[in-house]
Design an enzyme around this catalytic site. Structure first.
Site, PDB file in Angstrom:
ATOM      1  N   LYS A 105     143.823 121.230  36.800  1.00  0.00           N
ATOM      2  CA  LYS A 105     144.166 119.879  37.288  1.00  0.00           C
ATOM      3  C   LYS A 105     144.427 118.983  36.104  1.00  0.00           C
ATOM      4  O   LYS A 105     143.835 119.159  35.036  1.00  0.00           O
ATOM      5  CB  LYS A 105     142.999 119.300  38.104  1.00  0.00           C
ATOM      6  CG  LYS A 105     143.409 118.167  39.028  1.00  0.00           C
ATOM      7  CD  LYS A 105     144.171 118.724  40.197  1.00  0.00           C
ATOM      8  CE  LYS A 105     144.290 117.770  41.347  1.00  0.00           C
ATOM      9  NZ  LYS A 105     144.427 118.534  42.605  1.00  0.00           N
TER      10      LYS A 105
HETATM   11  N1  GLU Z   1     147.598 118.730  44.153  1.00  0.00           N
HETATM   12  C1  GLU Z   1     147.606 119.649  45.238  1.00  0.00           C
HETATM   13  C2  GLU Z   1     146.198 120.085  45.574  1.00  0.00           C
HETATM   14  O1  GLU Z   1     145.252 119.413  45.275  1.00  0.00           O
HETATM   15  C3  GLU Z   1     148.580 120.789  45.050  1.00  0.00           C
HETATM   16  C4  GLU Z   1     148.301 121.717  43.919  1.00  0.00           C
HETATM   17  C5  GLU Z   1     149.420 122.736  43.673  1.00  0.00           C
HETATM   18  O2  GLU Z   1     150.298 122.867  44.481  1.00  0.00           O
HETATM   19  O3  GLU Z   1     149.332 123.371  42.610  1.00  0.00           O
HETATM   20  O4  GLU Z   1     145.986 121.071  46.205  1.00  0.00           O
END
Ligand code: GLU
Length: 419
Positions: A105
């Site tokens: 993240k």
């Molecule tokens: N930000 C989204 C989540 O929290 C998508 C993450 C992604 O597609 O890599 O799941």
């Protein structure tokens, strides 16, 4: 500021699940901390000519099951600890739905609402350059999260590709389809949250048609969850955004509300509805409640007042561990975030597969495969909850157990090296 530090919350969830399956202490300690984190300085030339310095992060939690995967968030409250928590949740999320990724993240502490498009582009490109050593289609693949979108991903893809000297669509997902994005990706997180709600309703014997639905947050996730549930015949009685909420017993027209928000910047002020606060919204009488905004909104302070029969968590970390116990005692069916909002990363996985193969699917195929993955995962989590019935575990514990077992298995098979 959140009532509870999300990293503490994430660690508590891990501890709870680890205790149920009597996981080795050393492995719990291993999983409690990220593999690595990078904090970067992001200086940006603002439109008025001045330089403003932002702080950015990327956390890579656990890479045993594959490349790191997870979104990038632009929000004033982004902190290192929040990003670590979110990366940990991504590890579990990818494992619950059994896609070959580890959790990552990123985020930049900034207020995108006060920045121009040009400033956001410069911020994105500078941040991408700063975290570039961590990225690649085989290493770490970002995606959208709160207040980032396909355009942001296009800038990331372009920045990375310019540095490499050739187009690398697989380095980031959630891109516009014209440059290697996937059909169905934009709606996928909300679609998944709607599917999770529908599956839970089926378990409880509530027909999704005519079910009353309340949604906190009317961004990408909240909007598509509302739209898809409304298509299935559910009645969306309340929605909100950061400025407040609106309620209509007769049900809201989702697209009209979206148009109003696009025009005025908020759902507030929509005609013929009752205005409510975000706190009141969470306590409304309804069949399904979808928190689709930020962390820490259902806590020990208000959990007892929640009247929904089902909670399908579109946001990451909306419910604290204390609130989880209260909801379980009340008999609320909680579909945890790592399952209920996994639709986004599942279609991100499809996008990455399409990019690597240079072969693109139509929307029908994307949605059908998404449906298959989520329904299968939902059933697996429900069956784990049954398996541990005597320990009175929550759906979150069950999802965590499924994820943990997969991560630990990969860890054991690969072993420690160098030791
Ligand atoms: N930000 C989204 C989540 O929290 C998508 C993450 C992604 O597609 O890599 O799941």
């Amino acid at each position: 500021m959140p009532e509870q530090n999300p990293y503490e919350m994430a660690k508590k969830q891990l501890e709870d699940a680890a205790e149920i399956i009597e996981l080795d202490r050393g492995i719990v300690d291993y999983l409690k901390v990220p593999d690595r984190v990078l904090q970067v300085k992001v200086p940006v030339r603002m439109d008025d000519g001045r330089i403003k310095v932002f702080t950015g992060y990327r956390s890579q939690h656990c890479g045993v099951r594959g490349p790191y995967k997870g979104g990038i968030r632009y929000h004033p409250d982004v902190t290192l600890e929040e990003v670590i928590a979110l990366s940990m949740w991504m590890t579990w999320k990818c494992a619950v739905v059994n896609i070959p990724y580890g959790g990552g993240k990123g985020g930049v502490a900034c207020n995108p609402k006060e920045m121009s498009e040009a400033e956001l582009e410069r911020l994105t490109r500078r941040y991408t350059t700063a975290i570039l050593p961590l990225l690649s289609p085989d290493r770490d693949i970002p995606a959208p999260d709160v207040y980032t979108n396909p355009q942001t991903m296009a800038w990331i893809m372009d920045t990375y590709s310019n540095i490499m000297g050739y187009a690398v669509p697989g380095v980031v997902t959630g891109k516009p389809v014209e440059i290697g994005g996937s059909e169905g990706r934009t709606a996928s997180t909300g679609r998944g949250t709607a599917i999770a709600a529908r599956e839970a309703a089926e378990v409880l014997g509530i027909p999704i048609k005519d079910a009353s639905v309340v949604i906190q947050g009317f961004g990408n996730v909240g909007y598509y969850a509302a739209k898809i549930l409304a298509e299935w015949g559910a009645k969306i009685v309340a929605v909100s955004d950061s400025k407040g909420g609106i309620y209509s017993e007769a049900g809201l027209d989702v697209d009209e509300v979206a148009q109003h928000k696009a025009y005025t910047g908020s759902v507030i002020g929509f005609d013929g509805v009752e205005e409510i606060t975000n706190e009141e919204l969470l306590e409304l009488e309804c069949d399904v409640l979808i928190p689709a905004a930020l962390e820490n909104v259902i806590t020990e302070r208000n959990a007892d007042n929640v009247k929904a029969k089902i909670i399908s968590e579109g946001a990451n970390g909306p419910t604290t561990p204390e609130a989880d116990r209260i909801l379980e005692e009340k008999g609320v069916f909680v579909v945890p975030d790592i399952l209920a909002n996994a639709g986004g990363v599942v279609v991100s996985y499809f996008e990455w597969v399409q990019d690597l193969n240079r072969y693109f699917w139509d929307e029908e195929r994307v949605n059908a495969e998404l449906e298959k993955v989520l329904v299968r995962s939902f059933k697996e989590v429900v069956s784990i909850k049954k398996e541990y019935e005597n320990k009175k575990i929550t759906m979150r514990d069950a999802a965590m157990i499924l994820a943990l077992k997969r991560v630990v298995k990969a860890f054991e098979l690969r072993g420690l090296w160098p030791q």
